[in-house]
Design a protein around this motif. Structure first.
Motif, PDB file in Angstrom:
ATOM      1  N   ASP A 106       7.529   5.542   5.231  1.00 64.47           N
ATOM      2  CA  ASP A 106       6.485   6.042   4.332  1.00 64.47           C
ATOM      3  C   ASP A 106       5.850   4.878   3.566  1.00 64.47           C
ATOM      4  OD1 ASP A 106       4.864   7.334   2.570  1.00 64.47           O
ATOM      5  OD2 ASP A 106       6.437   8.586   1.677  1.00 64.47           O
ATOM      6  N   PRO A 107       4.539   4.648   3.703  1.00 63.61           N
ATOM      7  CA  PRO A 107       3.881   3.532   3.008  1.00 63.61           C
ATOM      8  C   PRO A 107       3.896   3.664   1.487  1.00 63.61           C
ATOM      9  CG  PRO A 107       2.474   4.411   4.760  1.00 63.61           C
ATOM     10  CD  PRO A 107       3.589   5.383   4.572  1.00 63.61           C
ATOM     11  N   SER A 108       4.173   4.852   0.981  1.00 60.45           N
ATOM     12  CA  SER A 108       4.210   5.040  -0.469  1.00 60.45           C
ATOM     13  C   SER A 108       5.632   5.022  -1.021  1.00 60.45           C
ATOM     14  CB  SER A 108       3.535   6.365  -0.852  1.00 60.45           C
ATOM     15  OG  SER A 108       4.214   7.464  -0.258  1.00 60.45           O
ATOM     16  N   ASP A 109       6.603   4.723  -0.182  1.00 60.04           N
ATOM     17  CA  ASP A 109       8.003   4.691  -0.599  1.00 60.04           C
ATOM     18  C   ASP A 109       8.353   3.297  -1.133  1.00 60.04           C
ATOM     19  OD1 ASP A 109      10.768   5.905  -0.649  1.00 60.04           O
ATOM     20  OD2 ASP A 109      11.131   4.209   0.681  1.00 60.04           O
ATOM     21  N   GLU A 110       8.913   3.225  -2.322  1.00 62.32           N
ATOM     22  CA  GLU A 110       9.220   1.943  -2.945  1.00 62.32           C
ATOM     23  C   GLU A 110      10.203   1.129  -2.106  1.00 62.32           C
ATOM     24  OE1 GLU A 110      10.509   2.245  -6.939  1.00 62.32           O
ATOM     25  OE2 GLU A 110       8.716   3.308  -7.650  1.00 62.32           O
ATOM     26  N   GLU A 111      11.240   1.771  -1.623  1.00 60.06           N
ATOM     27  CA  GLU A 111      12.242   1.063  -0.827  1.00 60.06           C
ATOM     28  C   GLU A 111      11.633   0.475   0.438  1.00 60.06           C
ATOM     29  OE1 GLU A 111      16.557   1.921   1.386  1.00 60.06           O
ATOM     30  OE2 GLU A 111      15.597   3.466   0.146  1.00 60.06           O
ATOM     31  N   LEU A 157       8.453  -0.450   0.902  1.00 60.96           N
ATOM     32  CA  LEU A 157       7.592  -1.582   0.575  1.00 60.96           C
ATOM     33  C   LEU A 157       8.402  -2.807   0.164  1.00 60.96           C
ATOM     34  CD1 LEU A 157       4.541   0.001  -1.287  1.00 60.96           C
ATOM     35  CD2 LEU A 157       4.893  -0.450   1.138  1.00 60.96           C
ATOM     36  N   GLU A 158       9.512  -2.590  -0.508  1.00 59.75           N
ATOM     37  CA  GLU A 158      10.383  -3.718  -0.837  1.00 59.75           C
ATOM     38  C   GLU A 158      10.966  -4.321   0.436  1.00 59.75           C
ATOM     39  OE1 GLU A 158      13.192  -2.039  -3.498  1.00 59.75           O
ATOM     40  OE2 GLU A 158      11.902  -2.265  -5.277  1.00 59.75           O
ATOM     41  N   LYS A 159      11.290  -3.467   1.401  1.00 56.90           N
ATOM     42  CA  LYS A 159      11.789  -3.935   2.687  1.00 56.90           C
ATOM     43  C   LYS A 159      10.727  -4.731   3.435  1.00 56.90           C
ATOM     44  CE  LYS A 159      14.499  -2.119   6.561  1.00 56.90           C
ATOM     45  NZ  LYS A 159      15.009  -0.879   7.210  1.00 56.90           N
ATOM     46  N   ALA A 160       9.467  -4.354   3.219  1.00 51.81           N
ATOM     47  CA  ALA A 160       8.347  -5.050   3.863  1.00 51.81           C
ATOM     48  C   ALA A 160       7.956  -6.315   3.115  1.00 51.81           C
ATOM     49  CB  ALA A 160       7.145  -4.116   3.955  1.00 51.81           C
ATOM     50  N   LEU A 202      -1.717   7.153  -3.213  1.00 55.04           N
ATOM     51  CA  LEU A 202      -0.297   7.097  -3.568  1.00 55.04           C
ATOM     52  C   LEU A 202       0.320   5.770  -3.107  1.00 55.04           C
ATOM     53  CD1 LEU A 202       2.024   8.603  -4.862  1.00 55.04           C
ATOM     54  CD2 LEU A 202       2.495   9.692  -2.657  1.00 55.04           C
ATOM     55  N   ALA A 203      -0.089   5.310  -1.912  1.00 55.27           N
ATOM     56  CA  ALA A 203       0.411   4.029  -1.417  1.00 55.27           C
ATOM     57  C   ALA A 203      -0.084   2.877  -2.300  1.00 55.27           C
ATOM     58  CB  ALA A 203      -0.043   3.817   0.031  1.00 55.27           C
ATOM     59  N   ILE A 204      -1.328   2.959  -2.749  1.00 47.45           N
ATOM     60  CA  ILE A 204      -1.890   1.938  -3.640  1.00 47.45           C
ATOM     61  C   ILE A 204      -1.131   1.901  -4.959  1.00 47.45           C
ATOM     62  CG2 ILE A 204      -3.917   1.326  -5.010  1.00 47.45           C
ATOM     63  CD1 ILE A 204      -5.610   2.505  -2.694  1.00 47.45           C
ATOM     64  N   LEU A 205      -0.869   3.085  -5.510  1.00 50.43           N
ATOM     65  CA  LEU A 205      -0.153   3.186  -6.788  1.00 50.43           C
ATOM     66  C   LEU A 205       1.236   2.552  -6.691  1.00 50.43           C
ATOM     67  CD1 LEU A 205      -0.148   4.328  -9.677  1.00 50.43           C
ATOM     68  CD2 LEU A 205       0.792   6.448  -8.738  1.00 50.43           C
ATOM     69  N   THR A 206       1.950   2.832  -5.586  1.00 52.86           N
ATOM     70  CA  THR A 206       3.291   2.272  -5.401  1.00 52.86           C
ATOM     71  C   THR A 206       3.239   0.768  -5.238  1.00 52.86           C
ATOM     72  OG1 THR A 206       3.938   4.327  -4.278  1.00 52.86           O
ATOM     73  CG2 THR A 206       5.401   2.433  -4.036  1.00 52.86           C
ATOM     74  N   ALA A 207       2.282   0.287  -4.439  1.00 49.50           N
ATOM     75  CA  ALA A 207       2.148  -1.155  -4.214  1.00 49.50           C
ATOM     76  C   ALA A 207       1.837  -1.890  -5.505  1.00 49.50           C
ATOM     77  CB  ALA A 207       1.060  -1.420  -3.176  1.00 49.50           C
ATOM     78  N   ARG A 208       0.964  -1.305  -6.331  1.00 44.49           N
ATOM     79  CA  ARG A 208       0.604  -1.947  -7.588  1.00 44.49           C
ATOM     80  C   ARG A 208       1.782  -2.011  -8.540  1.00 44.49           C
ATOM     81  NH1 ARG A 208      -2.205  -5.542  -8.162  1.00 44.49           N
ATOM     82  NH2 ARG A 208      -4.107  -4.558  -7.366  1.00 44.49           N
ATOM     83  N   GLN A 209       2.605  -0.976  -8.573  1.00 44.96           N
ATOM     84  CA  GLN A 209       3.780  -0.966  -9.440  1.00 44.96           C
ATOM     85  C   GLN A 209       4.798  -2.021  -9.016  1.00 44.96           C
ATOM     86  OE1 GLN A 209       5.103   3.115  -9.191  1.00 44.96           O
ATOM     87  NE2 GLN A 209       3.784   3.789 -10.879  1.00 44.96           N
TER      88      GLN A 209
END
Length: 393
Positions: free
Chosen positions: A289-294, A296-299, A319-326
């Motif tokens: 999931d591109p909006s999943d914090e785990e 994106l951290e893995k990526a 939602l993916a943008i919001l997670t990436a920005r955080q």
């Protein structure tokens, strides 16, 4: 990145560069060692290096090159032990290049000197501990045990073998027997020696079979991971200064074609079938999931250069943008909005730049219809095709 006031591209000093430099040093060390075995010394140091040393370092240079290859593969897996071995071996390859006293050795010495600071700068990127499985330990023990068994037994029975006088002869016989080469220079001279030779052959073949299975298993697993559109941990550990493409849709395809020619990037998509297809095309893909914090951290979003979000689902993209920005407040985020009314929403979610392809396309068509500049000319200028045509003329 700035070093001493000089800007240096991270691609030249990053983790991937460390692996590349190590691999190049390894190949060059093997090639130089082989070339200097038969070549006559011709460098400026030839009069200072004894001939025996020159000949010896030719053979050891090739062997060191093969050890460096092992270090390169270890670095590719992010192993700390591989980083340490590389730091130790690079001065060795440089010294061997100097002692070979040949003009063929200069590139090896120069590349080793250039590679060392790059490897040192990336000491924090190679942190994975060497964790051997029970199968790998069994393979190592079986290989070492087979060689000890054959060498010790052959030397103990040296009176019953033709041509065995030293431990070196015994080890040589063990190697040629286990590899099934059988040069015939050493042969058993009794029934007991013949039976022992059979046991050496069986033990060594079994040991090599176990080792081969251990070596092939990770390769098969990596191939399966690629077929399923997945990246293993060692591949993810080497991500640095890359572009993250979150999601996949109709708008994403031309973006991938453009990125493929310019920089390293990683696609994060939740569709396993789509991930498999993209992986088969040679793209780096992470299924999730591109909006999943785990995810994106893995990526490695903390090390990424920028984020691109351009699917056909504006809500999911926001939602993916919001997670990436955080997760990375400093990263640049570029997005495409399918609907014009969602442009401001994506900007509020954290995107730096939001483009609406439909709005741009509509504007170009209207301008062309009202007698303004031709829309195709504008599009060509944006894509740089006019410049290409002018160059061809």
């Amino acid at each position: 990145m700035a070093l001493g006031g000089v800007h240096v591209d991270r691609e030249w000093i990053g983790a991937r560069a460390s692996v590349t430099f190590t691999f190049l040093v390894a190949v060059l060390s093997v090639a130089t060692g082989i070339a200097n075995i038969s070549a006559a010394p011709s460098g400026p140091l030839v009069q200072y290096v004894p001939e025996l040393v020159q000949q010896t370092v030719g053979f050891t240079g090739a062997l060191t090159g093969f050890l460096m290859l092992g270090s390169a593969f270890g670095l590719r897996s992010g192993l700390r032990s591989a980083w340490v071995s590389t730091i130790v071996l690079l001065p060795v390859t440089a010294a061997q290049g100097l002692l070979q006293a040949s003009v063929y050795s200069y590139p090896l010495v120069a590349l080793s000197a250039i590679s060392l600071p790059v490897i040192l700068l990336n000491h924090g990127r190679f942190t994975r501990e060497l964790d051997l499985t029970a199968t790998q330990l069994a393979a190592i023990v079986s290989l070492v045990g087979a060689q000890l068994y054959g060498t010790a037994g052959t030397y103990a029975l040296r009176e019953e073998f033709n041509g065995v006088q030293s431990l070196t002869d015994a080890y040589w016989y063990t190697i040629v027997t286990g590899s099934t080469v059988g040069y015939g220079d050493i042969t058993p001279a009794s029934d007991r020696a013949s039976l022992f030779a059979i046991s050496v052959l069986l033990v060594n073949v079994a040991a090599f079979a176990v080792a081969l299975g251990v070596l092939l298993t990770p390769a098969i697993e990596a191939r399966l991971s690629k077929a399923l559109g997945k990246m293993n941990e060692s591949q993810l550990d080497l991500l640095d200064d890359h572009i993250l493409v979150l999601g996949y849709g109709e708008l994403t395809e031309p973006i991938l074609e453009e990125l493929d020619e310019k920089t390293q990037f990683l696609i994060v998509t939740p569709e396993s079938e789509r991930a498999r297809t993209l992986s088969e095309r040679g793209y780096s893909v992470l299924t999730g999931d591109p909006s999943d914090e785990e995810m994106l951290e893995k990526a490695k979003i903390s090390l990424a250069r920028a984020v691109v979000v351009a699917t056909n689902e504006d809500a999911q993209d926001a939602l993916a943008i919001l997670t990436a920005r955080q997760l990375n407040p400093e990263i640049r985020i570029v997005a495409a909005a399918t609907h014009r009314e969602n442009v401001n929403k994506m900007k509020r979610a954290g995107a730096d730049t939001v483009i609406s392809p439909t709005t741009i396309g509509g504007h170009l068509l209207v301008e062309s219809a009202l007698g303004g500049e031709d829309s195709e000319a504008i599009a060509d200028r944006i894509l740089g095709e006019d410049d290409e045509r002018n160059r061809q003329r």
